[in-house]
Design a protein around this motif. Structure first.
Motif, PDB file in Angstrom:
ATOM      1  N   ALA A 158       0.743  -1.201  -0.065  1.00 52.78           N
ATOM      2  CA  ALA A 158      -0.019  -0.145  -0.045  1.00 52.78           C
ATOM      3  C   ALA A 158       0.812   1.347   0.039  1.00 52.78           C
ATOM      4  CB  ALA A 158      -0.971   0.034   1.318  1.00 52.78           C
ATOM      5  N   GLY A 159       2.087   1.143   0.409  1.00 56.09           N
ATOM      6  CA  GLY A 159       2.821   2.351   0.409  1.00 56.09           C
ATOM      7  C   GLY A 159       2.378   3.122   1.874  1.00 56.09           C
ATOM      8  N   PRO A 160       3.135   4.424   1.879  1.00 57.95           N
ATOM      9  CA  PRO A 160       2.683   5.234   3.207  1.00 57.95           C
ATOM     10  C   PRO A 160       1.109   5.390   3.254  1.00 57.95           C
ATOM     11  CG  PRO A 160       4.375   6.196   1.951  1.00 57.95           C
ATOM     12  CD  PRO A 160       3.959   5.100   1.101  1.00 57.95           C
ATOM     13  N   VAL A 161       0.547   5.250   4.306  1.00 57.25           N
ATOM     14  CA  VAL A 161      -0.706   5.485   4.830  1.00 57.25           C
ATOM     15  C   VAL A 161      -0.861   6.868   5.351  1.00 57.25           C
ATOM     16  CG1 VAL A 161      -2.649   4.933   6.118  1.00 57.25           C
ATOM     17  CG2 VAL A 161      -1.293   3.071   5.339  1.00 57.25           C
ATOM     18  N   VAL A 162      -1.856   7.548   4.316  1.00 57.43           N
ATOM     19  CA  VAL A 162      -2.112   9.110   4.707  1.00 57.43           C
ATOM     20  C   VAL A 162      -3.663   9.179   4.734  1.00 57.43           C
ATOM     21  CG1 VAL A 162      -1.721  11.464   4.251  1.00 57.43           C
ATOM     22  CG2 VAL A 162      -0.042   9.851   3.748  1.00 57.43           C
ATOM     23  N   ARG A 163      -4.206   9.332   5.957  1.00 61.80           N
ATOM     24  CA  ARG A 163      -5.678   9.606   5.827  1.00 61.80           C
ATOM     25  C   ARG A 163      -6.010  10.707   4.995  1.00 61.80           C
ATOM     26  NH1 ARG A 163      -6.539   4.701   7.376  1.00 61.80           N
ATOM     27  NH2 ARG A 163      -5.871   4.223   9.490  1.00 61.80           N
ATOM     28  N   PRO A 164      -7.260  10.508   4.579  1.00 58.30           N
ATOM     29  CA  PRO A 164      -7.943  11.323   3.502  1.00 58.30           C
ATOM     30  C   PRO A 164      -8.210  12.859   4.195  1.00 58.30           C
ATOM     31  CG  PRO A 164      -8.950   9.595   3.070  1.00 58.30           C
ATOM     32  CD  PRO A 164      -8.172   9.242   4.320  1.00 58.30           C
ATOM     33  N   TYR A 165      -8.486  13.010   5.509  1.00 57.14           N
ATOM     34  CA  TYR A 165      -8.610  14.207   6.161  1.00 57.14           C
ATOM     35  C   TYR A 165      -7.220  14.730   6.400  1.00 57.14           C
ATOM     36  CZ  TYR A 165      -7.313  11.553  10.398  1.00 57.14           C
ATOM     37  OH  TYR A 165      -6.772  10.600  11.291  1.00 57.14           O
TER      38      TYR A 165
ATOM     39  N   SER B 173      -6.906   7.957 -11.750  1.00 56.11           N
ATOM     40  CA  SER B 173      -5.412   7.828 -12.141  1.00 56.11           C
ATOM     41  C   SER B 173      -4.577   8.115 -10.987  1.00 56.11           C
ATOM     42  CB  SER B 173      -5.387   8.662 -13.262  1.00 56.11           C
ATOM     43  OG  SER B 173      -5.319  10.108 -12.935  1.00 56.11           O
ATOM     44  N   THR B 174      -5.066   8.888  -9.948  1.00 59.37           N
ATOM     45  CA  THR B 174      -4.175   9.321  -8.827  1.00 59.37           C
ATOM     46  C   THR B 174      -4.590   8.454  -7.613  1.00 59.37           C
ATOM     47  OG1 THR B 174      -5.739  10.733  -8.038  1.00 59.37           O
ATOM     48  CG2 THR B 174      -4.097  11.698  -9.588  1.00 59.37           C
ATOM     49  N   ASN B 175      -5.648   7.551  -7.766  1.00 58.19           N
ATOM     50  CA  ASN B 175      -6.043   6.514  -6.587  1.00 58.19           C
ATOM     51  C   ASN B 175      -6.266   7.315  -5.207  1.00 58.19           C
ATOM     52  OD1 ASN B 175      -6.588   4.110  -6.101  1.00 58.19           O
ATOM     53  ND2 ASN B 175      -4.463   3.401  -5.216  1.00 58.19           N
ATOM     54  N   LEU B 176      -6.901   8.467  -5.576  1.00 60.11           N
ATOM     55  CA  LEU B 176      -7.433   9.487  -4.571  1.00 60.11           C
ATOM     56  C   LEU B 176      -8.884   9.365  -4.273  1.00 60.11           C
ATOM     57  CD1 LEU B 176      -4.933  12.427  -4.631  1.00 60.11           C
ATOM     58  CD2 LEU B 176      -4.954  10.559  -3.147  1.00 60.11           C
ATOM     59  N   PRO B 177      -9.496   9.501  -3.312  1.00 63.74           N
ATOM     60  CA  PRO B 177     -10.685   9.525  -3.078  1.00 63.74           C
ATOM     61  C   PRO B 177     -11.522  10.646  -3.823  1.00 63.74           C
ATOM     62  CG  PRO B 177     -10.165   8.930  -0.985  1.00 63.74           C
ATOM     63  CD  PRO B 177      -8.920   9.124  -1.894  1.00 63.74           C
ATOM     64  N   LEU B 178     -12.635  10.436  -4.389  1.00 64.19           N
ATOM     65  CA  LEU B 178     -13.320  11.632  -5.059  1.00 64.19           C
ATOM     66  C   LEU B 178     -13.417  12.845  -4.036  1.00 64.19           C
ATOM     67  CD1 LEU B 178     -14.671  12.575  -7.777  1.00 64.19           C
ATOM     68  CD2 LEU B 178     -16.762  11.739  -7.096  1.00 64.19           C
ATOM     69  N   GLY B 179     -13.815  12.581  -2.998  1.00 64.29           N
ATOM     70  CA  GLY B 179     -14.044  13.746  -2.238  1.00 64.29           C
ATOM     71  C   GLY B 179     -12.716  14.510  -1.858  1.00 64.29           C
ATOM     72  N   VAL B 180     -11.677  13.768  -1.843  1.00 65.18           N
ATOM     73  CA  VAL B 180     -10.450  14.680  -1.619  1.00 65.18           C
ATOM     74  C   VAL B 180     -10.031  15.246  -2.911  1.00 65.18           C
ATOM     75  CG1 VAL B 180      -7.794  13.946  -1.272  1.00 65.18           C
ATOM     76  CG2 VAL B 180      -9.584  12.879   0.151  1.00 65.18           C
ATOM     77  N   ILE B 181     -10.343  14.660  -4.100  1.00 65.78           N
ATOM     78  CA  ILE B 181     -10.003  15.162  -5.265  1.00 65.78           C
ATOM     79  C   ILE B 181     -10.662  16.603  -5.319  1.00 65.78           C
ATOM     80  CG2 ILE B 181     -10.361  15.019  -7.767  1.00 65.78           C
ATOM     81  CD1 ILE B 181      -8.083  13.412  -7.001  1.00 65.78           C
ATOM     82  N   ARG B 182     -12.118  16.621  -5.006  1.00 71.59           N
ATOM     83  CA  ARG B 182     -12.836  17.711  -5.125  1.00 71.59           C
ATOM     84  C   ARG B 182     -12.234  18.819  -4.062  1.00 71.59           C
ATOM     85  NH1 ARG B 182     -18.685  15.070  -5.277  1.00 71.59           N
ATOM     86  NH2 ARG B 182     -18.599  15.200  -7.867  1.00 71.59           N
ATOM     87  N   VAL B 183     -11.836  18.598  -3.054  1.00 72.84           N
ATOM     88  CA  VAL B 183     -11.325  19.695  -1.991  1.00 72.84           C
ATOM     89  C   VAL B 183      -9.839  20.239  -2.701  1.00 72.84           C
ATOM     90  CG1 VAL B 183     -10.373  20.104   0.238  1.00 72.84           C
ATOM     91  CG2 VAL B 183     -12.459  18.680  -0.042  1.00 72.84           C
TER      92      VAL B 183
END
Length: 144
Positions: free
Chosen positions: A32-39, A96-106
């Motif tokens: 998984a690599g480093p874990v960084v919480r979306p918040y 493509s970035t494997n980031l949650p949609l909510g994070v992308i929008r912010v």
């Protein structure tokens, strides 16, 4: 103290030892690599002021501008800027970035606020030409 009795803090020590064994003192795993919480990426924000601007099919493109010196861009912001060199839909950007949609929008809201990206929204269905107009155009083209 009775035989077999534990010191008063034995439960806390046992829990701490169990936690260390379970976590292995690792903040990541190899796959998984480093874990960084979306918040943490969004600094606790779940929405941006421009959240409505970023529909799933809205196209985002980087503008040829550099951020002001006082603006600190996170690695995720820079990643989005890199991916948006060519127009890319918000949903595709999330995939493509494997980031949650909510994070992308912010994060896109931050970049939009700094004037670093351009957003093209899809035309709402109510503003699209009606079927009768399209049929007339088609008939006109056939008549040529």
């Amino acid at each position: 103290m009775n035989e077999g009795a534990h010191p008063p803090d034995w439960r806390e020590q046992s829990l701490n030892r169990l936690y260390r064994q379970l976590s292995g003192d690792r903040w990541y795993d190899a796959e998984a690599g480093p874990v960084v919480r979306p918040y943490a990426m969004t600094r606790g924000r779940t929405r941006s002021a421009t959240d409505a601007l970023f529909d799933l099919v809205s196209l985002v493109q980087t503008l040829n501008r550099t951020a002001r010196p006082e603006v600190m861009l996170s690695p995720e912001h820079r990643l989005l800027l890199q991916h948006c060199r060519q127009p890319l839909a918000v949903a595709d950007l999330s995939a493509s970035t494997n980031l949650p949609l909510g994070v992308i929008r912010v994060l896109l809201g931050d970049l939009y606020g700094e004037g670093l990206i351009h957003v093209t929204r899809p035309v709402p269905p109510a503003q699209l030409p009606g079927e009768d107009i399209l049929r007339e155009v088609l008939n006109g083209l056939r008549a040529l």
